[in-house]
Enzyme design. Sequence first.
Site, PDB file in Angstrom:
ATOM      1  N   ARG A 195       6.477  10.429  -7.283  1.00 24.69           N
ATOM      2  CA  ARG A 195       7.452  10.778  -8.329  1.00 24.69           C
ATOM      3  C   ARG A 195       8.498  11.745  -7.792  1.00 24.69           C
ATOM      4  O   ARG A 195       9.691  11.608  -8.084  1.00 24.69           O
ATOM      5  CB  ARG A 195       6.717  11.376  -9.531  1.00 24.69           C
ATOM      6  N   GLY A 209       0.721   0.257  -5.552  1.00 30.73           N
ATOM      7  CA  GLY A 209       1.050  -0.158  -6.915  1.00 30.73           C
ATOM      8  C   GLY A 209       2.017   0.808  -7.581  1.00 30.73           C
ATOM      9  O   GLY A 209       2.920   0.402  -8.329  1.00 30.73           O
ATOM     10  N   LYS A 249      -7.570  -2.881  -9.127  1.00 31.31           N
ATOM     11  CA  LYS A 249      -7.033  -1.831  -8.258  1.00 31.31           C
ATOM     12  C   LYS A 249      -6.842  -2.409  -6.850  1.00 31.31           C
ATOM     13  O   LYS A 249      -6.770  -3.617  -6.675  1.00 31.31           O
ATOM     14  CB  LYS A 249      -7.974  -0.630  -8.260  1.00 31.31           C
ATOM     15  N   GLN A 283       1.217   4.172 -14.642  1.00 30.10           N
ATOM     16  CA  GLN A 283       2.277   3.470 -13.901  1.00 30.10           C
ATOM     17  C   GLN A 283       3.170   2.708 -14.862  1.00 30.10           C
ATOM     18  O   GLN A 283       4.397   2.718 -14.735  1.00 30.10           O
ATOM     19  CB  GLN A 283       1.651   2.512 -12.884  1.00 30.10           C
ATOM     20  N   ARG A 330     -10.242   4.095  -1.178  1.00 33.23           N
ATOM     21  CA  ARG A 330     -11.210   4.942  -1.903  1.00 33.23           C
ATOM     22  C   ARG A 330     -12.653   4.448  -1.716  1.00 33.23           C
ATOM     23  O   ARG A 330     -13.591   5.219  -1.795  1.00 33.23           O
ATOM     24  CB  ARG A 330     -10.837   5.040  -3.375  1.00 33.23           C
ATOM     25  N   ASP A 379      -9.507   6.989 -10.681  1.00 33.95           N
ATOM     26  CA  ASP A 379      -9.514   6.847  -9.216  1.00 33.95           C
ATOM     27  C   ASP A 379     -10.771   7.452  -8.590  1.00 33.95           C
ATOM     28  O   ASP A 379     -11.021   7.272  -7.393  1.00 33.95           O
ATOM     29  CB  ASP A 379      -8.270   7.493  -8.607  1.00 33.95           C
TER      30      ASP A 379
HETATM   31  C1  S3P Z   1      -1.288   6.139 -10.878  1.00 27.59           C
HETATM   32  C2  S3P Z   1      -1.866   5.647 -12.026  1.00 27.59           C
HETATM   33  C3  S3P Z   1      -3.170   4.953 -12.036  1.00 27.59           C
HETATM   34  C4  S3P Z   1      -3.970   5.278 -10.774  1.00 27.59           C
HETATM   35  C5  S3P Z   1      -3.145   5.115  -9.541  1.00 27.59           C
HETATM   36  C6  S3P Z   1      -1.957   6.062  -9.570  1.00 27.59           C
HETATM   37  C7  S3P Z   1       0.025   6.797 -10.976  1.00 27.59           C
HETATM   38  O1  S3P Z   1      -2.949   3.549 -12.089  1.00 27.59           O
HETATM   39  O2  S3P Z   1      -5.111   4.454 -10.708  1.00 27.59           O
HETATM   40  O3  S3P Z   1      -3.923   5.401  -8.397  1.00 27.59           O
HETATM   41  O4  S3P Z   1       0.449   7.458  -9.994  1.00 27.59           O
HETATM   42  O5  S3P Z   1       0.667   6.676 -12.015  1.00 27.59           O
HETATM   43  P1  S3P Z   1      -2.692   2.771 -13.477  1.00 27.59           P
HETATM   44  O6  S3P Z   1      -1.402   3.198 -14.028  1.00 27.59           O
HETATM   45  O7  S3P Z   1      -2.713   1.313 -13.094  1.00 27.59           O
HETATM   46  O8  S3P Z   1      -3.844   3.149 -14.370  1.00 27.59           O
END
Ligand code: S3P
Length: 417
Positions: free
Chosen positions: A10, A77, A331, A151, A376, A304
């Site tokens: 971010r 992701g 994931k 996310q 992980r 996580d």
């Molecule tokens: C994250 C949100 C989570 C988390 C990922 C990082 C983020 O995913 O599992 O490792 O930085 O916003 P999801 O938004 O798919 O839950």
Amino acid sequence: MPGDKSISHRAAMFSAIADGTSVLTNFAESEDCRSTLECLIGLGVEIDRNGPTVRVSGVGLRGLKAPEQPLDCGNSGTTMRLLAGILAGQKFNSTLIGDASLSRRPMARIIHPLTEMGAAITTREGHAPLQIEGASPLKRLKFELPVASAQLKSCVLLAGLFAEGETTVIEPVRTRDHTERMLRGFGADLNVMESGGQRSITVSGGSILTARDVQVPGDISSAAFFLVAAACLTDSCIEMVNVGLNPTRDGIVKELRRFGVNVETADVTESGGEPIGTLKVSDGSELGGKQNRIEGAIVANLIDEVPILAVLGTQLKGGLEIRGAGELRIKESDRIASIVENLRRMNADVTEFEDGFRVNRSALKGAEIDPFGDHRIAMAFSIAGLLAQGETQINNPECAAVSFPDFYETLESVTVR
Ligand code: S3P
């Protein structure tokens, strides 16, 4: 601990679309965060990197340039979903690609709201590559999250910066709030309302972001491996400083305490709008006496950390059941399957459910571990290896670098043979 991965992504993206130059310190040196920086460079942002210090020359809300090549999000992701929110609001077209694992992860969840806002996105049946035809300005949206995903929330809020009027995201289950905290810190016009357990976050389109320096907290998700190791290994004690203690991320600490682990926090202060502090943990004599279950709203606050909690579960007197965690199936690997398979290889008594698993207290045996390319899983089962009788071999251990490049060195440095 290395800089927090979520916060580093971010900090890089927000400073890229801010006015002025931001200096980010303790920025995660992970492969995922490198993917974010490379994508931003591909969008014409000047970035100077010196180890964990990153200087980003912001181009302002309207300053990104059309990329000459597809933007490669690697395994990340967060890079793909957050960046898609920004790219949806551009006057140019762009393509986001990822590795084999990321290309299997569902993107329809972001495509729906971004399409409603006016972007045109082509996918391979809801998966990357994503070809994004931006629209400027986007249409505002009121959007209720269909899944507990930070996310997805962040993707829509970022698109909201490029929309006309106000965009609201309604969050039935609270997820990590780094985006809200940091957007505010960069000066965006953002409002959070809470009523009846629901949160709604509203961002004003056209909000100007202003550069600022960010000291990234240590990653609590990385600290989690060491918390569990010290809790389970006799006569162990470990202290980690400047770890992020955001209440939407500290579910692991709350649950460890519930299971009888001595976790103390000290020197709590704030850094860049995020609470940070020292975490101290020492081994507990008898852990987790009752039937232990993790389910409901707290799952999103430790999502996580489930792989390492599964390892902890093998040491709890009453074992551990985790339910309502179906998101783990999508994931970096199908984490429920990865956990169950590797626990079985180590002789643990485990039952798989569609949305979780149950593990009974088990004497672990050393085994050959397949992390399924998932950082992980590799790290959680390295800790399991410390707890097991005999030798454990982690195949393709290098995937740990996705979030924690120095994991094995750090582990070795705190382990007494
Ligand atoms: C994250 C949100 C989570 C988390 C990922 C990082 C983020 O995913 O599992 O490792 O930085 O916003 P999801 O938004 O798919 O839950």
